[in-house]
Design a protein around this motif. Structure first.
Motif, PDB file in Angstrom:
ATOM      1  N   ARG A 356      -0.699 -11.943  -7.515  1.00  0.00           N
ATOM      2  CA  ARG A 356       0.029 -10.683  -7.467  1.00  0.00           C
ATOM      3  C   ARG A 356      -0.344  -9.841  -6.241  1.00  0.00           C
ATOM      4  O   ARG A 356       0.418  -8.961  -5.833  1.00  0.00           O
ATOM      5  CB  ARG A 356      -0.236  -9.891  -8.755  1.00  0.00           C
ATOM      6  CG  ARG A 356       0.632  -8.687  -8.961  1.00  0.00           C
ATOM      7  CD  ARG A 356       2.075  -9.039  -9.252  1.00  0.00           C
ATOM      8  NE  ARG A 356       2.260  -9.581 -10.591  1.00  0.00           N
ATOM      9  CZ  ARG A 356       3.403 -10.077 -11.036  1.00  0.00           C
ATOM     10  NH1 ARG A 356       4.461 -10.106 -10.252  1.00  0.00           N
ATOM     11  NH2 ARG A 356       3.498 -10.564 -12.260  1.00  0.00           N
ATOM     12  N   ARG A 357      -1.483 -10.135  -5.605  1.00  0.00           N
ATOM     13  CA  ARG A 357      -1.851  -9.396  -4.393  1.00  0.00           C
ATOM     14  C   ARG A 357      -0.829  -9.632  -3.285  1.00  0.00           C
ATOM     15  O   ARG A 357      -0.592  -8.751  -2.454  1.00  0.00           O
ATOM     16  CB  ARG A 357      -3.244  -9.816  -3.928  1.00  0.00           C
ATOM     17  CG  ARG A 357      -4.381  -9.322  -4.834  1.00  0.00           C
ATOM     18  CD  ARG A 357      -5.697  -9.939  -4.436  1.00  0.00           C
ATOM     19  NE  ARG A 357      -5.691 -11.376  -4.672  1.00  0.00           N
ATOM     20  CZ  ARG A 357      -6.620 -12.215  -4.232  1.00  0.00           C
ATOM     21  NH1 ARG A 357      -7.632 -11.749  -3.507  1.00  0.00           N
ATOM     22  NH2 ARG A 357      -6.554 -13.500  -4.504  1.00  0.00           N
ATOM     23  N   LEU A 360       1.900  -7.254  -3.893  1.00  0.00           N
ATOM     24  CA  LEU A 360       1.471  -5.926  -3.441  1.00  0.00           C
ATOM     25  C   LEU A 360       1.690  -5.757  -1.939  1.00  0.00           C
ATOM     26  O   LEU A 360       2.230  -4.745  -1.480  1.00  0.00           O
ATOM     27  CB  LEU A 360      -0.010  -5.715  -3.766  1.00  0.00           C
ATOM     28  CG  LEU A 360      -0.375  -5.253  -5.169  1.00  0.00           C
ATOM     29  CD1 LEU A 360      -1.888  -5.268  -5.345  1.00  0.00           C
ATOM     30  CD2 LEU A 360       0.149  -3.856  -5.406  1.00  0.00           C
ATOM     31  N   ALA A 479       2.849  -3.439  -9.992  1.00  0.00           N
ATOM     32  CA  ALA A 479       2.041  -4.534  -9.453  1.00  0.00           C
ATOM     33  C   ALA A 479       0.561  -4.169  -9.431  1.00  0.00           C
ATOM     34  O   ALA A 479      -0.305  -5.002  -9.750  1.00  0.00           O
ATOM     35  CB  ALA A 479       2.522  -4.882  -8.041  1.00  0.00           C
ATOM     36  N   VAL A 480       0.240  -2.922  -9.057  1.00  0.00           N
ATOM     37  CA  VAL A 480      -1.154  -2.481  -9.049  1.00  0.00           C
ATOM     38  C   VAL A 480      -1.739  -2.555 -10.461  1.00  0.00           C
ATOM     39  O   VAL A 480      -2.885  -3.013 -10.662  1.00  0.00           O
ATOM     40  CB  VAL A 480      -1.262  -1.044  -8.492  1.00  0.00           C
ATOM     41  CG1 VAL A 480      -2.645  -0.469  -8.754  1.00  0.00           C
ATOM     42  CG2 VAL A 480      -0.953  -1.027  -7.000  1.00  0.00           C
ATOM     43  N   ASP A 482      -0.836  -4.507 -12.869  1.00  0.00           N
ATOM     44  CA  ASP A 482      -1.002  -5.909 -13.262  1.00  0.00           C
ATOM     45  C   ASP A 482      -2.240  -6.505 -12.606  1.00  0.00           C
ATOM     46  O   ASP A 482      -3.011  -7.230 -13.251  1.00  0.00           O
ATOM     47  CB  ASP A 482       0.248  -6.698 -12.873  1.00  0.00           C
ATOM     48  CG  ASP A 482       0.182  -8.118 -13.398  1.00  0.00           C
ATOM     49  OD1 ASP A 482      -0.172  -8.312 -14.588  1.00  0.00           O
ATOM     50  OD2 ASP A 482       0.496  -9.056 -12.640  1.00  0.00           O
ATOM     51  N   VAL A 483      -2.443  -6.211 -11.326  1.00  0.00           N
ATOM     52  CA  VAL A 483      -3.639  -6.712 -10.628  1.00  0.00           C
ATOM     53  C   VAL A 483      -4.908  -6.149 -11.277  1.00  0.00           C
ATOM     54  O   VAL A 483      -5.889  -6.871 -11.513  1.00  0.00           O
ATOM     55  CB  VAL A 483      -3.583  -6.361  -9.137  1.00  0.00           C
ATOM     56  CG1 VAL A 483      -4.928  -6.662  -8.462  1.00  0.00           C
ATOM     57  CG2 VAL A 483      -2.464  -7.127  -8.447  1.00  0.00           C
ATOM     58  N   GLY A 486      -5.624  -7.835 -14.488  1.00  0.00           N
ATOM     59  CA  GLY A 486      -6.163  -9.159 -14.258  1.00  0.00           C
ATOM     60  C   GLY A 486      -7.643  -9.119 -13.898  1.00  0.00           C
ATOM     61  O   GLY A 486      -8.438  -9.952 -14.347  1.00  0.00           O
ATOM     62  N   TRP A 487      -8.036  -8.149 -13.062  1.00  0.00           N
ATOM     63  CA  TRP A 487      -9.448  -8.020 -12.713  1.00  0.00           C
ATOM     64  C   TRP A 487     -10.331  -7.693 -13.918  1.00  0.00           C
ATOM     65  O   TRP A 487     -11.472  -8.093 -13.987  1.00  0.00           O
ATOM     66  CB  TRP A 487      -9.612  -6.924 -11.668  1.00  0.00           C
ATOM     67  CG  TRP A 487      -9.170  -7.358 -10.284  1.00  0.00           C
ATOM     68  CD1 TRP A 487      -9.010  -8.638  -9.824  1.00  0.00           C
ATOM     69  CD2 TRP A 487      -8.831  -6.505  -9.193  1.00  0.00           C
ATOM     70  NE1 TRP A 487      -8.595  -8.649  -8.527  1.00  0.00           N
ATOM     71  CE2 TRP A 487      -8.485  -7.348  -8.092  1.00  0.00           C
ATOM     72  CE3 TRP A 487      -8.798  -5.115  -9.021  1.00  0.00           C
ATOM     73  CZ2 TRP A 487      -8.102  -6.840  -6.864  1.00  0.00           C
ATOM     74  CZ3 TRP A 487      -8.423  -4.619  -7.795  1.00  0.00           C
ATOM     75  CH2 TRP A 487      -8.076  -5.475  -6.720  1.00  0.00           C
TER      76      TRP A 487
END
Length: 490
Positions: A356-357, A360, A479-480, A482-483, A486-487
């Motif tokens: 996903r990065r 971004l 998107a941010v 989601d990232v 994930g982290w």
């Protein structure tokens, strides 16, 4: 003495496993090429008609309402059948559904090109949109079936390039056809251009696309869920109609369809949960429990609202405000198309490593390109606008290519193959709804300043870009989130 039967001496050693694997891989990519060509046709017809509208009006003496339905009728019919058609492909035969959609789309294109009056063309566009909606979700389903791992990312990269190109190349191709065939009947070739492509693609699709698995392998996936289809279809139309008719349906009553849509879609979710007890629903709600899928669908909804609207207002600004020809307006958006095509192919190869990065980074480039385009118009608002916006649009196109195909890969990567069609249909529906909402919202801001006795076209375009950039920013926030999830192992 009995004669011994002759024995054929083999011409050579049997093919190696690597040779067989190579032929299978080549066949997969040829099958994908057929899917992408057909998908390109259907998505192209969303944007190619925009530049043809002035000549359509003159050729058929169409009303404003009729012109609006030429655009919105296609979008409505397309969005209405996406999910049911994807489910039908999952349950029965993707190849049969794909071939049916392709044949019907080719026929509908012929009918649209041959239109003799307003009603004929509107009905043909409804037919064409429905046929496109039947075909498109099968493409993502075939990618799920044919490819795995890094290859699947590259395949979705090719699909993303197709989506971006179809949106951006439409005005250029439409303008070129009208230039070649004249202002009176040139618009007919906007539809006729699909005929040789469809006729050539049909036998290739039949030969190259994989046949469905045996019925026993698809047991449990043959339910069609008619109540779910009715609720989702009604809800989709109730969402889309107020937006696609925004320029013609001026009564505030139209906005009452939105709460009705909310009720219908909530009822749809409840029904799908109930229906899933022992049967296969139209859309499994389990899909939305998978974070990448839920995030990807949401991101598509918001992003398509922003990026699709840009072409709508840009072509209007160039053609109506600056009196560009249809061909010149199409050429002006070519930098976006080129950037999107190249970046989508590259993004398909990188998404496996960056996830996903990468999306971004693409969204940041889109924002940079859009805002720089608005600044360029402020500095050079005259006939040189196409040159002034070329580099900013190229940057935005590169960013868009890094958004669409990687997001499609990430969204569908954990979807079971048996649900690939319906899952892809939901994703495509989100894109269509986003496009309709974005064009209505951005378009209303644009028209508010581009109409009247002293229209300010440059300022109208800048304000429209600002609204579109806000929608892209909202996609960036998705998107941010989601990232970040994930982290944190979310």
């Amino acid at each position: 003495m009995t004669a011994q039967p002759s024995r054929r001496i083999p011409d050579g050693p049997p093919p190696s496993a690597s040779a067989v694997s190579g032929r299978a891989a080549a066949r997969r990519w040829r099958a994908l090429a057929v899917c992408l060509v057909a998908g390109f046709m259907t998505l192209l017809d969303v944007s190619i008609v925009n530049v043809a509208l002035p000549t359509v009006r003159a050729g058929l003496h169409m009303s404003d309402s009729g012109l609006q339905w030429v655009l919105s009728g296609y979008a409505l019919a397309f969005g209405l059948v996406l999910v049911p058609a994807g489910r039908l492909g999952d349950a029965r035969s993707r190849r049969a559904v794909f071939l049916t959609g392709l044949a019907l789309f080719t026929l509908a294109s012929a009918l649209a090109g041959a239109a003799r009056n307003q009603d004929w063309l509107v009905l043909a566009r409804l037919f064409q949109g429905a046929a496109g909606g039947v075909l498109v979700p099968q493409v993502s389903g075939f990618i799920q079936v044919l490819f795995q791992g890094a290859e699947r990312g590259r395949a979705f990269g090719a699909l993303g390039a197709t989506v971006g190109l179809s949106t951006a190349v439409g005005p250029l191709l439409g303008g070129l056809l009208i230039h070649l065939f004249g202002p009176h009947d040139g618009w007919r070739w906007v539809f006729y251009v699909n005929l040789p492509i469809g006729v050539a693609a049909l036998p290739l699709a039949y030969r190259l696309l994989p046949a469905p698995p045996p019925a026993t392998a698809r047991a449990g996936h043959r339910d069609f869920d008619p109540v779910g289809m009715l609720l989702l279809g009604s809800g989709t139309v109730a969402v889309l109609l107020p937006f696609v008719q925004e320029q013609q349906w001026h009564s505030a009553v139209r906005w009452l369809l939105l709460p009705l849509a909310a009720v219908l879609l909530v009822a749809f979710v409840g029904w799908e949960r109930y229906y899933a007890r022992g049967r296969e629903p139209l859309v499994s709600m389990e899909l939305f429990a998978v974070r990448p899928y839920a995030a990807g669908v949401t991101l598509s909804l918001v992003y398509f609202a922003g990026f699709t609207a840009i072409f709508f207002i840009f072509t209007l600004y160039l053609q109506t405000g600056l009196h560009y020809s249809a061909l010149a307006a199409g050429v002006a958006v070519t930098p976006f198309a080129l950037g999107s095509a190249v970046a989508a192919a590259v993004g398909g190869r990188l998404v496996g490593r960056l996830g996903r990065r990468l999306v971004l980074a693409g969204l940041l480039l889109v924002l940079l390109g859009l805002l720089t385009s608005a600044l360029a118009v402020q500095q050079w608002p005259g006939q040189s606008v196409a040159w002034a916006t070329a580099l900013p649009l190229l940057v935005a196109g590169v960013g868009s290519g890094l958004v669409i195909s990687p997001n499609q890969t990430l969204t569908l990567q954990q979807v079971p193959v048996a649900r690939a069609g319906s899952a892809g249909g939901v994703l495509q529906t989100a894109q269509r709804v986003g496009s309709a909402v974005g064009i209505a919202v951005v378009g209303s801001v644009f028209f508010a300043h581009a109409q009247g006795p002293r229209p300010d076209w440059a300022w109208a375009f800048q304000l429209g870009v600002a609204v579109a950039a806000g929608l892209v920013l909202a996609a960036l926030l998705v998107a941010v989130a989601d990232v970040a999830a994930g982290w944190h192992g979310g």
